[in-house]
Design a protein around this motif. Structure first.
Motif, PDB file in Angstrom:
ATOM      1  N   PRO A  24     -10.059  -5.371  15.185  1.00  0.00           N
ATOM      2  CA  PRO A  24     -10.008  -5.021  13.759  1.00  0.00           C
ATOM      3  C   PRO A  24     -10.172  -6.260  12.881  1.00  0.00           C
ATOM      4  CG  PRO A  24      -8.185  -4.018  14.963  1.00  0.00           C
ATOM      5  CD  PRO A  24      -8.822  -5.005  15.893  1.00  0.00           C
ATOM      6  N   ARG A  25     -10.913  -6.099  11.783  1.00  0.00           N
ATOM      7  CA  ARG A  25     -11.083  -7.196  10.834  1.00  0.00           C
ATOM      8  C   ARG A  25     -10.625  -6.820   9.433  1.00  0.00           C
ATOM      9  NH1 ARG A  25     -17.002  -9.213  10.771  1.00  0.00           N
ATOM     10  NH2 ARG A  25     -16.036 -10.751   9.390  1.00  0.00           N
ATOM     11  N   LEU A  26     -10.506  -5.528   9.136  1.00  0.00           N
ATOM     12  CA  LEU A  26     -10.157  -5.107   7.779  1.00  0.00           C
ATOM     13  C   LEU A  26      -9.272  -3.876   7.831  1.00  0.00           C
ATOM     14  CD1 LEU A  26     -12.360  -5.058   4.636  1.00  0.00           C
ATOM     15  CD2 LEU A  26     -11.149  -2.968   5.268  1.00  0.00           C
ATOM     16  N   ILE A  27      -8.220  -3.899   7.035  1.00  0.00           N
ATOM     17  CA  ILE A  27      -7.341  -2.749   6.838  1.00  0.00           C
ATOM     18  C   ILE A  27      -7.619  -2.182   5.454  1.00  0.00           C
ATOM     19  CG2 ILE A  27      -4.941  -2.001   6.565  1.00  0.00           C
ATOM     20  CD1 ILE A  27      -4.239  -4.293   8.560  1.00  0.00           C
ATOM     21  N   ALA A  28      -8.004  -0.916   5.397  1.00  0.00           N
ATOM     22  CA  ALA A  28      -8.271  -0.231   4.129  1.00  0.00           C
ATOM     23  C   ALA A  28      -7.202   0.832   3.943  1.00  0.00           C
ATOM     24  CB  ALA A  28      -9.657   0.408   4.150  1.00  0.00           C
ATOM     25  N   THR A  29      -6.392   0.682   2.928  1.00  0.00           N
ATOM     26  CA  THR A  29      -5.299   1.628   2.765  1.00  0.00           C
ATOM     27  C   THR A  29      -5.227   2.200   1.353  1.00  0.00           C
ATOM     28  OG1 THR A  29      -2.894   1.957   2.960  1.00  0.00           O
ATOM     29  CG2 THR A  29      -3.634  -0.233   2.280  1.00  0.00           C
ATOM     30  N   ASP A  30      -5.017   3.499   1.323  1.00  0.00           N
ATOM     31  CA  ASP A  30      -4.649   4.173   0.085  1.00  0.00           C
ATOM     32  C   ASP A  30      -3.268   3.667  -0.342  1.00  0.00           C
ATOM     33  OD1 ASP A  30      -4.642   6.319  -1.940  1.00  0.00           O
ATOM     34  OD2 ASP A  30      -3.124   7.227  -0.645  1.00  0.00           O
ATOM     35  N   LEU A  31      -2.915   3.924  -1.590  1.00  0.00           N
ATOM     36  CA  LEU A  31      -1.635   3.441  -2.106  1.00  0.00           C
ATOM     37  C   LEU A  31      -0.607   4.563  -2.228  1.00  0.00           C
ATOM     38  CD1 LEU A  31      -2.872   0.900  -4.810  1.00  0.00           C
ATOM     39  CD2 LEU A  31      -1.943   0.409  -2.545  1.00  0.00           C
ATOM     40  N   ASP A  32      -0.690   5.355  -3.286  1.00  0.00           N
ATOM     41  CA  ASP A  32       0.338   6.356  -3.567  1.00  0.00           C
ATOM     42  C   ASP A  32       0.381   7.427  -2.484  1.00  0.00           C
ATOM     43  OD1 ASP A  32       1.280   5.548  -6.394  1.00  0.00           O
ATOM     44  OD2 ASP A  32      -0.898   5.534  -6.544  1.00  0.00           O
ATOM     45  N   GLY A  33       1.564   7.637  -1.933  1.00  0.00           N
ATOM     46  CA  GLY A  33       1.735   8.612  -0.876  1.00  0.00           C
ATOM     47  C   GLY A  33       1.387   8.089   0.499  1.00  0.00           C
ATOM     48  N   THR A  34       0.814   6.891   0.574  1.00  0.00           N
ATOM     49  CA  THR A  34       0.404   6.315   1.861  1.00  0.00           C
ATOM     50  C   THR A  34       1.108   4.989   2.120  1.00  0.00           C
ATOM     51  OG1 THR A  34      -1.776   7.385   1.743  1.00  0.00           O
ATOM     52  CG2 THR A  34      -1.550   5.521   3.246  1.00  0.00           C
ATOM     53  N   LEU A  35       0.768   3.977   1.354  1.00  0.00           N
ATOM     54  CA  LEU A  35       1.378   2.653   1.531  1.00  0.00           C
ATOM     55  C   LEU A  35       2.677   2.521   0.747  1.00  0.00           C
ATOM     56  CD1 LEU A  35       0.688  -0.265   2.744  1.00  0.00           C
ATOM     57  CD2 LEU A  35       0.109  -0.831   0.373  1.00  0.00           C
ATOM     58  N   LEU A  36       2.711   3.115  -0.456  1.00  0.00           N
ATOM     59  CA  LEU A  36       3.815   2.900  -1.379  1.00  0.00           C
ATOM     60  C   LEU A  36       4.925   3.918  -1.183  1.00  0.00           C
ATOM     61  CD1 LEU A  36       1.812   2.213  -4.655  1.00  0.00           C
ATOM     62  CD2 LEU A  36       2.507   0.590  -2.874  1.00  0.00           C
ATOM     63  N   CYS A  37       6.140   3.499  -1.468  1.00  0.00           N
ATOM     64  CA  CYS A  37       7.278   4.410  -1.482  1.00  0.00           C
ATOM     65  C   CYS A  37       7.230   5.274  -2.746  1.00  0.00           C
ATOM     66  CB  CYS A  37       8.587   3.626  -1.465  1.00  0.00           C
ATOM     67  SG  CYS A  37       8.797   2.551  -0.036  1.00  0.00           S
ATOM     68  N   GLN A  38       8.067   6.276  -2.778  1.00  0.00           N
ATOM     69  CA  GLN A  38       8.167   7.098  -3.973  1.00  0.00           C
ATOM     70  C   GLN A  38       8.519   6.218  -5.169  1.00  0.00           C
ATOM     71  OE1 GLN A  38      10.970  10.292  -3.629  1.00  0.00           O
ATOM     72  NE2 GLN A  38      10.228  11.352  -5.441  1.00  0.00           N
ATOM     73  N   GLY A  39       7.818   6.415  -6.274  1.00  0.00           N
ATOM     74  CA  GLY A  39       8.006   5.584  -7.440  1.00  0.00           C
ATOM     75  C   GLY A  39       7.037   4.427  -7.510  1.00  0.00           C
ATOM     76  N   GLY A  40       6.229   4.242  -6.462  1.00  0.00           N
ATOM     77  CA  GLY A  40       5.172   3.247  -6.508  1.00  0.00           C
ATOM     78  C   GLY A  40       5.564   1.848  -6.068  1.00  0.00           C
ATOM     79  N   SER A  41       6.663   1.708  -5.349  1.00  0.00           N
ATOM     80  CA  SER A  41       7.104   0.376  -4.936  1.00  0.00           C
ATOM     81  C   SER A  41       6.620   0.048  -3.529  1.00  0.00           C
ATOM     82  CB  SER A  41       8.628   0.278  -4.991  1.00  0.00           C
ATOM     83  OG  SER A  41       9.216   1.199  -4.100  1.00  0.00           O
ATOM     84  N   VAL A  42       6.574  -1.259  -3.228  1.00  0.00           N
ATOM     85  CA  VAL A  42       6.233  -1.745  -1.898  1.00  0.00           C
ATOM     86  C   VAL A  42       7.537  -2.128  -1.199  1.00  0.00           C
ATOM     87  CG1 VAL A  42       4.981  -3.505  -0.591  1.00  0.00           C
ATOM     88  CG2 VAL A  42       4.005  -2.613  -2.715  1.00  0.00           C
TER      89      VAL A  42
END
Length: 273
Positions: A8-26
């Motif tokens: 693997p060379r690149l990680i492509a991730t969605d944010l809301d509902g995927t990477l982020l917790c509820q409320g939009g935090s990391v």
């Protein structure tokens, strides 16, 4: 003889509902995993339905390149410099036809529009997310498009009564191949991009410019607007809280965003390098 999977060379991730917790935090665990991926030489690219104006809170986590793909592929943005690098707008006639067709098929729909300089909306389109308290134009869609249609790279539409998936299906039927229509919200909100513009198309463009093959991409998502990206990437994961259509389409699953599902996979990837 089976060939080993590419590194693997690149990680492509969605944010809301995927990477982020509820409320939009990391979460701390996710922040640590993103940093570890960068140290291991994995490029991390956020690929989101969010407009550029909602990205500043994530600038410290975005990696060395500082770039995100926003608005479902409609814009490539340097988050740290708050600079639009490239956008893929609808044509003015297509934007006007989308509004006409959706309004005719689904009366009561209200519209908003995203441009490089900000956004505008109809009076009936209610805002409530962070970043939407900035000054913006409010007028009927026809007036707004007459003023700035050539720069519109995303149309948003809300319906006060329809179920979200029903709204999406009926809007797609009304618009046909004129534009890309998807959704990422739990409410009846659809998102419209120029024909051929999706998270996948713009991610592919970014990867081509950096010499990265699709087989070297690991992608994460949770909603219908992620489906093209998840199908394009060499390896894809749906988080456990994903939309049923996404869970059915993606073979590999991880735990939910609230349980750091993306971070757990990244930790395993980094550990295996």
């Amino acid at each position: 003889m089976t060939q080993p999977a590419p590194r693997p060379r690149l990680i492509a991730t969605d944010l809301d509902g995927t990477l982020l917790c509820q409320g939009g935090s990391v979460s701390p665990r996710t922040a640590a995993a993103l940093a570890a991926a960068e140290r291991a030489g994995l490029q991390v690219v956020f690929v989101t339905g969010r407009p550029p104006r909602w990205m500043q809170l994530l600038s410290e986590h975005i990696g060395g390149h500082g770039v995100a793909i926003c608005s479902n592929g409609g814009a490539i943005v340097d988050v740290r410099q708050e600079r639009l690098l490239e956008s893929f707008p609808l044509t003015a006639p297509a934007a006007a036809q989308v509004v006409d067709r959706v309004r005719a098929a689904l009366p009561g729909t209200a519209f908003a529009f995203e441009y490089p300089a900000g956004f505008s909306r109809e009076p009936g389109y209610q805002v409530g997310m962070w970043g939407d308290d900035e000054p913006h134009s409010v007028a009927p869609a026809e007036e707004l498009l007459a003023a700035e249609a050539a720069d519109c790279y995303k149309i948003l539409a809300k319906h006060p009564e329809l179920a979200p998936d029903d709204f999406l299906a009926r809007a797609r039927a009304a618009v046909g191949p004129l534009a890309e229509i998807t959704r990422s919200s739990p409410i009846a909100l659809i998102e419209v991009s120029a024909a051929g513009v999706t998270k996948a198309s713009t991610l592919a463009r970014w990867c081509a410019g950096h010499g990265i093959a699709r087989e070297e991409v690991v992608a994460f998502g949770d909603m219908p607007n992620d489906l093209e990206m998840l199908a394009w990437a060499g390896t894809s994961y749906a988080v456990a809280n994903a939309h049923p259509e996404v869970l059915a389409a993606v073979a590999q699953h991880t735990v939910s965003n609230e349980d750091d599902g993306v971070a757990r996979v990244i930790e395993r990837l980094v550990g295996s390098l």
